[in-house]
Design an enzyme around this catalytic site. Sequence first.
Site, PDB file in Angstrom:
ATOM      1  CB  CYS A 123      -0.887   0.039   1.239  1.00 56.21           C
ATOM      2  SG  CYS A 123      -2.038  -1.328   1.411  1.00 56.21           S
ATOM      3  CB  ALA A 124       3.596   2.292   2.264  1.00 51.75           C
TER       4      ALA A 124
END
Length: 134
Positions: A122-123
Amino acid sequence: DHTDGHVDNLARFVAPNTLCLPRATGKDDPNAAIYADAKARAEAAGVTVKQIPSPGRVTSGDHVEPASYANFAITSHLVVVPTFDSPHDAEGVAAVAELFPDRATIGLPGDAVLAGGGGFHCASQQMPAAGWRP
């Protein structure tokens, strides 16, 4: 969970027609039914499934966290797998490493990113350029 079911916690294509899915590691695994359903649907669609373990139930106080080794980040030479101080961490990192024999694979604590509502995958996603407007 607070990710609203981010798919990168559940399913990752790791090769053509090959899907990586978690498998439950205990009776208290909060996503056991979801993992089994996803596996059945993928196989019914003719997709090859490679399973990795789930970290199991990971909590912060009374809150069940959306922890998943499937939220790994792939770079040109390295795969980074989140770990959660779970008894399944070493098995999870090893299972992901088997999916990427051409890259080094390491496990790193994912707690801080998890607390923010995601994981390493996600990051690592794209950010729009400054000044971009939809």
